[in-house]
Scaffold this motif. Structure first.
Motif, short mmCIF file in Angstrom:
data_model
loop_
_atom_site.label_atom_id
_atom_site.label_comp_id
_atom_site.label_asym_id
_atom_site.label_seq_id
_atom_site.Cartn_x
_atom_site.Cartn_y
_atom_site.Cartn_z
N TRP A 89 0.82 -1.22 0.00
CA TRP A 89 0.00 0.00 0.00
C TRP A 89 0.85 1.26 0.00
O TRP A 89 0.32 2.35 -0.04
CB TRP A 89 -0.89 0.04 1.22
N GLY A 90 2.13 1.16 0.15
CA GLY A 90 3.01 2.33 0.27
C GLY A 90 3.62 2.38 1.65
O GLY A 90 3.54 1.44 2.44
N ARG A 91 4.24 3.50 1.97
CA ARG A 91 4.93 3.60 3.26
C ARG A 91 4.02 3.99 4.42
O ARG A 91 4.34 3.72 5.57
CB ARG A 91 6.06 4.63 3.19
N ARG A 92 2.91 4.65 4.16
CA ARG A 92 2.10 5.20 5.25
C ARG A 92 0.70 4.59 5.38
O ARG A 92 0.16 4.55 6.46
CB ARG A 92 1.93 6.71 5.09
N ARG A 93 0.12 4.16 4.28
CA ARG A 93 -1.29 3.76 4.32
C ARG A 93 -1.56 2.62 5.28
O ARG A 93 -2.58 2.61 5.97
CB ARG A 93 -1.76 3.39 2.92
N HIS A 94 -0.69 1.63 5.34
CA HIS A 94 -0.94 0.52 6.25
C HIS A 94 -0.88 0.96 7.70
O HIS A 94 -1.62 0.45 8.53
CB HIS A 94 0.00 -0.67 5.97
N TRP A 95 -0.03 1.93 8.02
CA TRP A 95 0.03 2.45 9.39
C TRP A 95 -1.26 3.18 9.74
O TRP A 95 -1.75 3.08 10.87
CB TRP A 95 1.23 3.37 9.58
N ILE A 96 -1.79 3.93 8.79
CA ILE A 96 -3.05 4.63 9.01
C ILE A 96 -4.17 3.61 9.23
O ILE A 96 -4.99 3.75 10.15
CB ILE A 96 -3.37 5.57 7.84
N ALA A 97 -4.21 2.57 8.40
CA ALA A 97 -5.25 1.55 8.52
C ALA A 97 -5.14 0.80 9.85
O ALA A 97 -6.16 0.51 10.49
CB ALA A 97 -5.18 0.58 7.35
N ILE A 98 -3.93 0.48 10.27
CA ILE A 98 -3.73 -0.24 11.53
C ILE A 98 -4.10 0.63 12.73
O ILE A 98 -4.70 0.16 13.69
CB ILE A 98 -2.28 -0.74 11.64
N SER A 99 -3.75 1.90 12.69
CA SER A 99 -3.95 2.77 13.85
C SER A 99 -5.38 3.28 13.99
O SER A 99 -5.77 3.69 15.09
CB SER A 99 -2.99 3.95 13.79
N THR A 100 -6.16 3.26 12.94
CA THR A 100 -7.52 3.81 13.00
C THR A 100 -8.39 3.16 14.07
O THR A 100 -9.02 3.87 14.85
CB THR A 100 -8.19 3.76 11.61
N PRO A 101 -8.46 1.82 14.16
CA PRO A 101 -9.29 1.25 15.24
C PRO A 101 -8.81 1.64 16.64
O PRO A 101 -9.62 1.90 17.53
CB PRO A 101 -9.17 -0.27 15.03
N PHE A 102 -7.49 1.68 16.84
CA PHE A 102 -6.96 2.09 18.14
C PHE A 102 -7.33 3.53 18.46
O PHE A 102 -7.66 3.87 19.59
CB PHE A 102 -5.44 1.91 18.18
N LEU A 103 -7.25 4.39 17.47
CA LEU A 103 -7.61 5.80 17.65
C LEU A 103 -9.09 5.94 17.99
O LEU A 103 -9.46 6.72 18.87
CB LEU A 103 -7.27 6.59 16.39
N MET A 104 -9.93 5.18 17.30
CA MET A 104 -11.37 5.26 17.57
C MET A 104 -11.71 4.78 18.99
O MET A 104 -12.49 5.42 19.70
CB MET A 104 -12.13 4.42 16.53
N ILE A 105 -11.11 3.68 19.41
CA ILE A 105 -11.35 3.17 20.76
C ILE A 105 -10.83 4.15 21.81
O ILE A 105 -11.51 4.43 22.81
CB ILE A 105 -10.70 1.78 20.93
N SER A 106 -9.65 4.71 21.57
CA SER A 106 -9.07 5.67 22.51
C SER A 106 -9.94 6.92 22.63
O SER A 106 -10.16 7.43 23.74
CB SER A 106 -7.66 6.06 22.09
#
Length: 123
Positions: A89-106
């Motif tokens: 997906w590139g250098r950043r997109r997978h990090w955004i996808a992985i972190s989104t659920p954690f951000l929403m829960i937080s």
């Protein structure tokens, strides 16, 4: 005048290397939801925790200060990691996808705290 175009290090004209505005806008899109979440955290959360949740404003400010100091160390490390771990997906997109659920829960947990609240709960 066309003969006065600036050259970059490869000898190409600068206008050849410009990104279209739509592409620049696409790079900035992740900043919109982050700002939409960050503004209420900075504006509404301190008075909410200090007033309705019963923490002292000093404690809330100290917790925010510790969070900013934590960012001083973690941001460069996470930047280096995200630069060096590519994916399909590139250098950043997978990090955004992985972190989104954690951000929403937080975010949910920050804005919907349980009743017996202590300063340690915010960490």
């Amino acid at each position: 005048h066309p003969s006065l175009k600036r050259l970059n290090t490869r000898g190409d004209t600068m206008s050849d290397n410009r990104l279209p505005r739509w592409r620049i806008a696409m790079f900035s899109l992740p900043a919109i939801p982050m700002s939409a979440l960050g503004l209420p955290i900075m504006v509404y959360l301190p008075p909410f925790y200090a007033g309705e949740m019963g923490l002292s404003l000093t404690m809330v400010g100290t917790i925010f200060l510790i969070a900013r100091f934590w960012d001083v160390f973690t941001d460069p490390v996470l930047g280096i990691v995200s630069d060096r771990v590519p994916s399909r997906w590139g250098r950043r997109r997978h990090w955004i996808a992985i972190s989104t659920p954690f951000l929403m829960i937080s975010a949910y947990m920050l804005f919907m705290p349980s009743d017996p609240l202590s300063a340690m709960w915010m960490f």
